[in-house]
Design an enzyme around this catalytic site. Structure first.
Site, mmCIF file in Angstrom:
data_model
loop_
_atom_site.group_PDB
_atom_site.id
_atom_site.type_symbol
_atom_site.label_atom_id
_atom_site.label_comp_id
_atom_site.label_asym_id
_atom_site.label_seq_id
_atom_site.Cartn_x
_atom_site.Cartn_y
_atom_site.Cartn_z
ATOM 1 C CD GLU A 269 50.490 29.847 17.078
ATOM 2 O OE1 GLU A 269 51.618 29.560 16.936
ATOM 3 O OE2 GLU A 269 49.476 30.135 16.367
ATOM 4 C CG ASP A 273 54.428 29.249 18.292
ATOM 5 O OD1 ASP A 273 54.259 28.994 17.103
ATOM 6 O OD2 ASP A 273 53.758 30.170 18.766
ATOM 7 C CB SER A 468 51.116 29.698 13.672
ATOM 8 O OG SER A 468 50.164 30.812 14.190
#
Length: 589
Positions: A269, A273, A468
């Protein structure tokens, strides 16, 4: 004759009242439980009311405030702060030295478990689930009656996990490499393997981001509730893209840290990002706010980023969330209040809408939306399946691989937040609960891991998808817009939902986000509860979100209102132009 001194009644002796919205649901069934050790010290966050409520014009970003103006008018109510300090002293609690300034409206109190239980009328127990022991409270918090109203939320008594990261890894089911990076079981390998994958700049080109765009001078804030990044990975990744490694800083919130590992972490994650946001917005500074995965940590992280006058993020990306129904009402309100503050300060917040379709992964026979995507003060980002070459999109449909147990875009209607004024003509379906009405998502972008993003994690290169990826993609686009327009876009929904906004989107009209019973939602012309208004046509979007004359609370022009020319190039139109105000009565819900 001496005057007899009258003693002031103690707050601790006052009748107690339930703190509205504080009821916490029962924890998962466990084999056993035991009382939390009474002498253990913990810290809670007490959120108090504002001096004065934000005006509607502030919350819609039409009347922006400087940080100084915000602090002076909308910071913590001094009377409420005084009450809490008195309350703390009487119950043996101390104000923590890292209590933030009044703009945060948060007082951190430290004390033993025994003192906390007495002060807040709760019972704290230890329960173990999947090998991890959590401190749990169930039921409501009670406070001396005089504090109910001045105190809006008490966070941190319970430290169970609040959110999940919304990413999916492409790869063979059971593949070791995929499992290593999949955030402790939250993400899932794509069993059929990846058919197409893109670098983030290739996706940016498909979405008509300005060629050779620069976001120099902008800062993108990223909220993370676990995992970490390695500088060596970032250096290697950006070298393969032919880009300069971005400046990445970390901010610790409530003890959260950059903690990269090789397994059972949310590294996938964090790296997704950073790598997506920074590579589509070259030159932007990246600041990662690490916090514990609790409602306290999540809300404190957002509030820290919004009021960070050192790093000054102009856009904040959030790829974590959980079903709206899994949050307490006090937490929903406290987090949304932090997002309202962002809108008032001219900061955009982009949030992933979830990866489990219309039910958001719940099996109670109802549709659910993910929070904080359902906050009306954030830009909720849904997912598509994108196929294209160069700058030409060949097809783009709703991301839905539920049949293969491989995820689908979240989307639907909030049962907590009412229909916003800017969605009044979007034909949002009726909510299940009459109190709700806010439609999710607002916008979308590539999220299917089978058309995923090439990302480097813990020394491995993997195709990763999920909503995401869409939140940092949009955050990067907003950062580029801010740099080109010479001012921050801020709260963009009124602009993108207006009639003129239609031309800035690829309208996604095919697909559903069905994920079980009941039936989910179907894409169609205009806004829908699968992909919102659609995916971006970058150069046109930059023009739409340019606030040509934003005012502050005193009626002056906002800082940096000077415009810069927007570079444009012909944009391919994958769908015919659509009137977004057209009734979507033909959509199958």
């Amino acid at each position: 004759m001496a005057t007899k001194k009258t003693s002031t009644p103690h707050i601790s002796a006052s009748p107690r009242t339930v703190l509205p919205g504080s009821e916490k649901s029962a924890f998962v069934q466990t084999a056993g439980e035991k009382p939390a050790p009474s002498g253990t010290k913990i810290t809670v966050s007490v959120v108090v009311r504002r001096k004065a409520p934000l005006k509607v014009a502030n919350r819609l970003g039409k009347q922006r405030l400087t940080h100084a103006q915000y602090r002076k008018t909308h910071g913590a109510d001094p009377a409420a702060v005084k009450l809490v300090r008195t309350f703390a002293k009487e119950f043996g609690l101390t104000v923590a030295p890292d209590t933030p300034g009044p703009e945060r409206r948060t007082i951190k109190l430290t004390g033993t478990v025994a003192a906390m239980q007495k002060a807040f009328g709760v019972t704290l127990v230890h329960k173990t689930h999947d090998g991890t022991t959590y401190r749990v409270r169930e039921g409501s918090i009670t406070l001396p009656t005089d504090l109910v109203g001045p105190v809006e939320a008490v966070l941190g008594l319970d430290n169970r996990p609040q959110a999940q990261p919304h990413f999916r890894i492409a790869g063979e089911a059971g593949d070791l490499t995929a499992n290593i990076a999949q955030a402790g079981g939250f993400a899932h390998p794509h069993a059929s393997g990846t058919s197409i994958s893109y670098t983030p700049p290739q996706i940016a080109a498909l979405y008509q981001f300005p060629p050779n765009a620069s976001a120099a001078g902008q800062t993108i804030g990223i909220i993370e509730l676990g995992g970490g990044y390695k500088t060596t990975d970032l250096t290697a990744y950006f070298k393969t893209l032919g880009q300069k490694t971005p400046s990445v800083k970390t901010v610790s919130v409530d003890g959260g840290k950059n903690s990269p590992t090789n397994a059972n972490s949310a590294d996938g994650e964090v790296m997704l990002d950073i790598e997506v946001a920074a590579s589509v917005a070259p030159g932007a500074n990246i600041v990662v706010y690490f916090a514990p995965n609790t409602d306290q940590g999540f809300i404190d992280a957002i509030a820290t980023a919004v009021h960070d006058t050192t790093n000054k993020p102009s856009v904040i990306s959030i790829s974590w969330g959980g079903p709206e129904s899994s949050w307490t009402t006090q937490s929903l309100n406290a987090l949304d209040a932090a997002c309202q503050s962002a809108a008032a300060l001219g900061i955009t917040i982009t949030v992933a809408s979830g990866d489990n379709g219309s039910t958001d992964g719940l099996t109670d026979g109802s549709n659910h939306v993910d929070f904080p995507a359902s906050s009306p003060h954030v830009l909720a980002c849904g997912g598509t399946k994108l196929i294209g070459t160069g700058s030409s999109i060949n097809s783009e449909v709703v991301w839905n691989e539920i049949a293969n147990n491989e995820g689908a875009t979240g989307g639907g209607v909030s049962n907590f937040f009412p229909l916003p004024t800017w969605q009044a003509n979007a034909n949002v379906p009726a909510p299940t609960n009459s109190a709700g009405g806010r439609g999710v998502p607002d916008v979308s972008g590539d999220a299917d891991p089978s058309t995923g993003y090439i990302i480097r994690v813990d020394g491995k290169t993997l195709p990763i998808g999920g909503t995401s990826a869409v939140a940092p993609l949009w955050a990067g686009l907003i950062a580029v817009a801010n740099a080109q327009n010479g001012t921050t876009a801020g709260f963009i929904q009124p602009a993108i939902y207006a009639a003129k906004g239609a031309a800035a989107f690829n309208d996604i009209t095919s697909g559903t986000n069905y994920s079980g019973s009941p039936t989910g939602f179907t894409a169609g012309p205009g806004w829908d509860a699968c992909t919102g208004l659609g995916s971006p046509i970058g150069t046109k979007l930059i023009a739409v979100v340019n606030p040509s004359s934003t005012s502050t609370s005193k009626g002056g022009k906002s800082k940096g209102s000077k415009k810069k020319p927007v570079r444009t190039r012909p944009a391919r139109k994958p769908h015919a132009a659509t009137n977004r105000r057209k009734a979507a009565a033909g959509k199958r819900r």
